[in-house]
Motif scaffolding. Structure first.
Motif, short mmCIF file in Angstrom:
data_model
loop_
_atom_site.label_atom_id
_atom_site.label_comp_id
_atom_site.label_asym_id
_atom_site.label_seq_id
_atom_site.Cartn_x
_atom_site.Cartn_y
_atom_site.Cartn_z
N PHE A 5 0.49 11.85 -8.57
CA PHE A 5 -0.61 10.89 -8.65
C PHE A 5 -0.10 9.48 -8.87
CE2 PHE A 5 -4.30 9.03 -11.07
CZ PHE A 5 -5.14 8.95 -9.96
N SER A 6 0.96 9.34 -9.66
CA SER A 6 1.53 8.00 -9.90
C SER A 6 2.04 7.37 -8.61
CB SER A 6 2.66 8.09 -10.93
OG SER A 6 2.19 8.48 -12.19
N PHE A 7 2.61 8.19 -7.75
CA PHE A 7 3.10 7.70 -6.46
C PHE A 7 1.94 7.11 -5.64
CE2 PHE A 7 3.64 8.55 -1.91
CZ PHE A 7 4.77 7.80 -1.64
N PHE A 8 0.84 7.85 -5.56
CA PHE A 8 -0.29 7.38 -4.77
C PHE A 8 -0.97 6.17 -5.42
CE2 PHE A 8 0.16 11.84 -3.43
CZ PHE A 8 0.33 11.63 -2.06
N LEU A 9 -0.96 6.12 -6.76
CA LEU A 9 -1.47 4.92 -7.43
C LEU A 9 -0.63 3.70 -7.08
CD1 LEU A 9 -2.45 5.90 -11.09
CD2 LEU A 9 -3.93 4.89 -9.35
N ALA A 10 0.70 3.89 -7.08
CA ALA A 10 1.59 2.78 -6.77
C ALA A 10 1.39 2.31 -5.33
CB ALA A 10 3.05 3.21 -6.98
N VAL A 11 1.23 3.27 -4.41
CA VAL A 11 0.99 2.92 -3.01
C VAL A 11 -0.33 2.17 -2.87
CG1 VAL A 11 0.51 3.85 -0.71
CG2 VAL A 11 2.38 4.78 -2.07
N ALA A 12 -1.38 2.67 -3.55
CA ALA A 12 -2.69 2.01 -3.47
C ALA A 12 -2.63 0.60 -4.04
CB ALA A 12 -3.72 2.84 -4.24
N THR A 13 -1.88 0.42 -5.13
CA THR A 13 -1.73 -0.91 -5.72
C THR A 13 -1.02 -1.85 -4.77
OG1 THR A 13 -1.61 0.07 -7.94
CG2 THR A 13 -0.83 -2.19 -7.70
N LEU A 14 0.04 -1.35 -4.14
CA LEU A 14 0.81 -2.16 -3.20
C LEU A 14 -0.03 -2.55 -1.99
CD1 LEU A 14 3.51 -3.39 -2.29
CD2 LEU A 14 4.07 -1.17 -1.27
N VAL A 15 -0.72 -1.58 -1.40
CA VAL A 15 -1.49 -1.84 -0.18
C VAL A 15 -2.62 -2.81 -0.44
CG1 VAL A 15 -3.02 -0.79 1.54
CG2 VAL A 15 -0.88 0.35 0.91
N THR A 16 -3.41 -2.55 -1.50
CA THR A 16 -4.54 -3.45 -1.78
C THR A 16 -4.05 -4.84 -2.17
OG1 THR A 16 -4.61 -2.60 -4.07
CG2 THR A 16 -6.10 -1.59 -2.46
N GLY A 17 -2.93 -4.91 -2.90
CA GLY A 17 -2.38 -6.21 -3.28
C GLY A 17 -1.89 -7.00 -2.08
N VAL A 18 -1.24 -6.30 -1.14
CA VAL A 18 -0.73 -6.98 0.06
C VAL A 18 -1.89 -7.48 0.92
CG1 VAL A 18 0.43 -6.58 2.27
CG2 VAL A 18 1.47 -5.78 0.14
N ILE A 19 -2.93 -6.67 1.07
CA ILE A 19 -4.07 -7.09 1.89
C ILE A 19 -4.75 -8.31 1.29
CG2 ILE A 19 -6.38 -6.41 2.68
CD1 ILE A 19 -5.32 -3.55 2.96
N TRP A 20 -5.04 -8.22 0.00
CA TRP A 20 -5.75 -9.33 -0.65
C TRP A 20 -4.87 -10.58 -0.71
CZ3 TRP A 20 -7.02 -9.86 -6.53
CH2 TRP A 20 -7.89 -10.93 -6.72
N GLY A 21 -3.61 -10.40 -1.18
CA GLY A 21 -2.71 -11.55 -1.28
C GLY A 21 -2.39 -12.14 0.07
N GLY A 22 -2.21 -11.28 1.07
CA GLY A 22 -1.92 -11.78 2.42
C GLY A 22 -3.06 -12.60 2.99
N TYR A 23 -4.28 -12.15 2.73
CA TYR A 23 -5.46 -12.90 3.21
C TYR A 23 -5.52 -14.28 2.57
CZ TYR A 23 -10.37 -14.02 4.08
OH TYR A 23 -11.55 -14.63 4.45
N LEU A 24 -5.23 -14.35 1.26
CA LEU A 24 -5.25 -15.64 0.57
C LEU A 24 -4.16 -16.57 1.12
CD1 LEU A 24 -5.84 -14.54 -3.14
CD2 LEU A 24 -7.51 -15.48 -1.51
N LEU A 25 -3.01 -16.01 1.45
CA LEU A 25 -1.94 -16.82 2.02
C LEU A 25 -2.31 -17.36 3.40
CD1 LEU A 25 1.24 -14.77 0.99
CD2 LEU A 25 0.49 -16.97 0.07
N VAL A 26 -2.98 -16.52 4.18
CA VAL A 26 -3.41 -16.97 5.51
C VAL A 26 -4.41 -18.12 5.39
CG1 VAL A 26 -4.73 -16.31 7.57
CG2 VAL A 26 -2.96 -14.78 6.66
N LEU A 27 -5.35 -17.98 4.44
CA LEU A 27 -6.33 -19.05 4.23
C LEU A 27 -5.64 -20.35 3.81
CD1 LEU A 27 -9.27 -17.25 2.35
CD2 LEU A 27 -9.15 -17.92 4.76
#
Length: 258
Positions: A5-27
């Protein structure tokens, strides 16, 4: 690496963080200002879930993790259906997923109830009590312990009355064992065969046993627990639910473990 479960939590944190952070960088690169009403649906979900999964990941990895007791091996201390909290930092701070220790803190003490990754299959978590520390000589004969030549005192508390899924433990001998200053209850089944012998605990390892001595798959059968397999120390029962007994057992909620 364990895909738990920790592995999938880490993946979910990474993916959601990249999507949100990447969008802010594009803006920012476009010179645009973030507008919540016009953000893409994927970014909206990422922004909403990122802080949640991040907090859960940090809590489970560094503070406390919940576990459910599935077997009778730690009766009478822990019953089938107990939900416990495990202190994740008491034996050192480890990185999630790869389980590498980055900060040294305390070491397990004799009598601690520990959760660890089963040495024969690290994807499975076990819970037992620490009996032998590194360098100890542990002897187990006639259902009695000797540690470094010292006999461990046991006082009879009578016959045990099991309930619910642990009802088949009724009639076992209920004993109070003084593990060199740590008193705890154990169960013994008269006439039952169990492993006996003398065990020398290697450095960096721990000898563990279940409190339900004749119903526990522990160090007597498969050896010691390496320090790197430790998950944490069980310290608290936050819920107890046994569908064969009376559902939620309110009497056990809030019990501190020792």
């Amino acid at each position: 690496m364990d895909y738990d479960f920790s592995f999938f939590l880490a993946v979910a944190t990474l993916v959601t963080g990249v999507i949100w952070g990447g969008y802010l960088l594009v803006l920012k690169a476009r010179g645009e200002i973030f507008d919540e009403e016009h953000e893409p649906i994927l970014v909206e979900y990422a922004r909403s879930f990122f802080p949640v999964v991040l907090i859960v990941l940090l809590l489970r990895s560094f503070i406390a993790e919940p576990f459910r007791i599935p077997s009778a091996s730690m009766m009478p201390t822990l019953l089938i259906g107990d939900f416990i909290l495990v202190n994740k930092f008491t034996y050192g701070i480890r990185l999630p997923v790869i389980n590498k220790k980055i900060i040294e803190l305390n070491e397990p003490k004799r009598g601690d109830i520990v959760v660890f990754r089963y040495p024969k299959d690290p994807t499975v978590d076990y819970i037992k009590r620490v009996i032998g520390l590194p360098g100890d000589r542990v002897a187990y004969y006639d259902k009695k312990l000797h540690i470094n030549g010292q006999p461990i005192n046991q006082v009879s508390l009578g016959r045990y009355q099991g309930v619910g899924q642990g009802e088949d433990m009724t009639g076992n001998e209920h004993l109070l064992e003084d593990l060199t200053g740590i008193e705890h209850s154990i169960l013994i089944r008269s006439g039952a065969l169990s492993a006996e012998g003398v065990y020398v605990v290697p450095e960096g390892n721990y000898f563990v046993m279940g409190d339900n001595r004749d119903n526990s798959n522990d160090s007597r059968y498969w050896g010691t627990v390496p320090e790197e397999n430790l998950v944490g120390q069980a310290f608290f029962i936050w819920m107890s639910w046994d569908w064969q007994y009376k559902g939620v057992n309110l009497d056990r909620i809030g019990t501190a473990l020792k």
